[in-house]
Design an enzyme around this catalytic site. Structure first.
Site, short mmCIF file in Angstrom:
data_model
loop_
_atom_site.label_atom_id
_atom_site.label_comp_id
_atom_site.label_asym_id
_atom_site.label_seq_id
_atom_site.Cartn_x
_atom_site.Cartn_y
_atom_site.Cartn_z
N THR A 49 0.74 -1.10 0.18
CA THR A 49 -0.06 0.24 -0.11
C THR A 49 0.80 1.22 0.05
OG1 THR A 49 0.05 0.26 2.40
CG2 THR A 49 -1.66 -1.34 1.51
N CYS A 50 0.28 2.28 0.22
CA CYS A 50 1.28 3.52 0.03
C CYS A 50 1.89 3.78 1.31
CB CYS A 50 0.25 4.76 -0.20
SG CYS A 50 -0.96 4.94 1.39
N ASN A 51 1.61 3.20 2.37
CA ASN A 51 2.29 3.18 3.69
C ASN A 51 2.95 1.95 4.15
OD1 ASN A 51 -0.21 2.64 4.48
ND2 ASN A 51 -0.30 4.70 5.02
N ARG A 52 2.95 0.79 3.53
CA ARG A 52 3.22 -0.36 3.81
C ARG A 52 3.57 -1.43 2.77
NH1 ARG A 52 1.32 -2.29 8.05
NH2 ARG A 52 -0.33 -0.50 8.31
N SER A 109 -2.96 1.50 11.03
CA SER A 109 -3.04 2.50 9.88
C SER A 109 -2.49 3.72 10.32
CB SER A 109 -4.54 2.76 9.24
OG SER A 109 -4.82 1.35 8.59
N GLU A 114 -9.26 3.58 9.47
CA GLU A 114 -9.40 3.67 8.21
C GLU A 114 -10.02 2.41 7.49
OE1 GLU A 114 -7.63 3.05 5.04
OE2 GLU A 114 -6.05 2.15 6.23
N GLN A 120 -7.48 -3.30 -0.12
CA GLN A 120 -6.07 -3.48 -0.34
C GLN A 120 -5.69 -5.02 -0.16
OE1 GLN A 120 -4.63 -0.35 1.79
NE2 GLN A 120 -4.65 1.27 0.20
N ALA A 193 -7.35 8.14 -11.11
CA ALA A 193 -8.87 7.77 -11.06
C ALA A 193 -8.87 6.39 -10.49
CB ALA A 193 -9.19 7.54 -12.53
N GLY A 194 -7.89 6.06 -9.72
CA GLY A 194 -7.77 4.71 -8.62
C GLY A 194 -8.87 4.97 -7.79
#
Length: 568
Positions: A49-52, A109, A114, A120, A193-194
């Site tokens: 993900t964006c942070n893991r 998170s 969240e 994900q 647009a994800g």
């Protein structure tokens, strides 16, 4: 069960490392293939993900598994193993299960509670199934994680303990004003647009913006998001799609920009953003006020005599709403450089420095911001010099609000310094939410996670003995069949009715003899430390290990075929 997870996240690594270690979809697929091809691992799944970034595997050797998975993460992320290793964490067996379940519930998170992580995790499982790297263990684990996450959100108020990253980011931009009041009538530009961009667009529409413009490299996806926004019943927002080439022009019209793409480089440079602010009707030329202040600071610093050892420089502090590491990135400094100059350190180093100097988080931000501003202006980090206070020109009110939710960054961190611009990045959201109060709902979710971990472990241990029980009953059925064949040899005149009655009687006797031991051994095997009961059963009944293994392979093959049919 030999579940192993090796990974790094926003809790263990700075954003600069996470950005460089991010994996594209193709890189994740190749990582999965290489994982199951490695000797210690038989299954693999990647949660990126964006942070893991986490690699899950079923391994037969712990130490070899840690070494192999760490090496694979380094190879596929492009970050050297020596550099990556200090930021990696390792969880094994029940602790690995506990970690994933906590992640699924939003406890790990950036913003507690969240719900985006559930989607994900679902995508991660689907990718592992498509590449045929998820076997029984990882299929069971990830499916159970999804159920645990849904249970946490339905049975508790975890959503109240934390908010979605999008909502929290907009609140940071609004600086205490209710988002609905702040957003009303504004024009929004959404880049990407994800799933995260779609959520951002929908959130802005519900908040009352007048217009949402969607820019995406794939026009079809942008058009589809526009249709969703305009055809929905809960909003009446105007929306339109534009190509990425139109973004510079749209910046001259937009009030709010949210960017979350999968691009590896910057989507919005500081120069592009400055041009967008200058291009507004009646706008004055953009002057970097921070650069002016830094130049004054430089002249003042050079005029000062050397100060005492360990005395930090006293320059303008980092501005609220933007991350400390983002400010350091503007100056081209990494954490190691800052630590070398006694300004910042992670973990226990902070405690040691605070104990020695008596400083706290506020002083951290002040010192790091000062170092970053000075380094950007004079090309080096001043040491052992104290400056005179410098009056910083007042900054104009923001006319352009930027929310960067991408990893790696979409927005140039230097845009933070432009007058008329307010930038919130993903790390600042983590800093802002770190002190959020832990509600009773969070404690309740933690109890749910603990209960579910225990239940999952019991189910896995019970499943481990099932092939042995099946092999035992198969052997018993073979014994009954053999004895009935011998009986027919001795009594060739036995009619069908009596033969069936005798066969049924013998089978009932065998089933009754085996029932209590097999039920009890499953119960014992489900308890902690119960893995040895399968070995004991094989030894007591002299079961062929190959027979037990063949039962396991047959069950796994059946499950795999069912999984392959499912997605189709």
């Amino acid at each position: 069960m030999s579940l192993l997870v090796v990974g790094l996240s926003h809790r263990s690594a700075p954003v600069s490392v996470l950005e460089r270690a991010s994996l594209s979809a193709d890189a994740q697929t190749k990582l999965l293939q290489d994982t199951v091809a490695a000797e210690p691992a038989s299954e693999g799944a990647v949660l990126a993900t964006c942070n893991r970034i986490e690699l899950y595997a079923d391994v037969d050797k712990f130490h070899a598994g840690v070494a192999e998975l760490s090496t694979l993460l380094a190879q596929h992320s492009g970050v050297g193993l020596e550099e990556l290793t200090p930021y990696l964490y390792v969880h094994y067996e029940d602790r690995a299960v506990h970690h994933l379940f906590s992640v699924a519930c939003g406890l790990d998170s950036m913003v507690v509670g969240e719900g985006q992580i559930l989607g994900q995790i679902k995508d991660s499982l689907a990718r592992a199934q498509e590449t045929h790297t998820a076997g029984r263990l990882l299929n069971d684990l990830f499916q159970q994680a999804l159920r645990v996450g849904k249970r946490a959100h339905s049975e508790t108020g975890i959503d109240r303990a934390g908010q979605s990253l999008v909502t929290f980011g907009l609140e940071q931009l609004a600086l205490g004003t209710p988002v609905e009041t702040w957003a009303r009538g504004k024009k929004a530009l959404v880049i990407g647009a994800g799933s995260m961009s779609s959520l951002s667009a929908a959130t802005l529409a519900r908040a009352g913006v007048a217009e949402v413009v969607v820019a995406n490299r794939t026009p079809d996806r942008a058009e589809r998001l526009v249709r969703i926004l305009t055809e929905g019943d809960d909003t009446d927002v105007a929306a339109r799609a534009v190509p990425m080439a139109s973004v510079p022009f749209e910046l001259t019209r937009a009030d709010v920009v949210v960017s979350c793409t999968g691009a590896t480089g910057l989507v919005l440079t500081a120069e592009t953003i400055a041009a967008g602010v200058e291009g507004r009707p009646g706008a004055a030329p953009v002057v970097d006020l921070d650069a002016v202040a830094a130049e004054d600071a430089r002249e003042s610093a050079l005029a000062q005599p050397p100060a005492e050892d360990g005395c930090p420089v006293d320059l303008p502090t980092v501005r609220p709403g933007f991350s400390v590491m983002g400010e350091a990135a503007v100056a081209g400094m990494d954490a190691a450089t800052l630590e070398q100059h006694g300004a910042w350190a992670a973990g226990s180093a902070v405690d040691r420095r605070d104990a020695a100097r008596g400083t706290g988080p506020e002083a951290d931000a002040e010192v790091i911001g000062a170092l970053a501003a000075a380094a950007a202006a004079i090309g080096r980090i001043p040491e052992r010099r104290r400056t005179e206070p410098v009056d910083v020109p007042p900054r104009p009110e923001p006319v352009l609000f930027l929310l960067d939710l991408a990893m790696p960054r979409d927005v140039d961190a230097a845009a933070h310094r432009l007058p008329g611009v307010r930038l919130v990045d993903i790390e600042s959201l983590a800093e802002a939410s770190a002190d959020a109060p832990m509600a009773a709902d969070v404690d309740q979710v933690r109890r749910i996670v603990s209960d579910e971990v225990a239940a999952f472990g019991a189910a896995q241990r019970a499943a481990h003995i099932t092939p042995t029980v099946v092999a035992l009953r198969t052997m018993a059925a073979d014994v009954v069949a053999g004895e009935m064949a011998r009986l027919e040899g001795r009594l060739p005149g036995l009619d069908d009715k009596h033969r069936a009655e005798i066969t049924q009687t013998v089978r009932r006797v065998v089933d009754k003899l085996l029932h209590a031991p097999t039920v009890r051994v499953k119960q014992l095997a489900a308890e902690p430390g119960g893995a040895g009961y399968a070995d004991a059963l094989r030894t007591l009944f002299d079961l062929d290990p190959e027979t037990v293994a063949s039962v396991s392979r047959a069950e796994e093959s059946t499950e795999k075929n069912a999984q392959n049919r499912g997605p189709g």
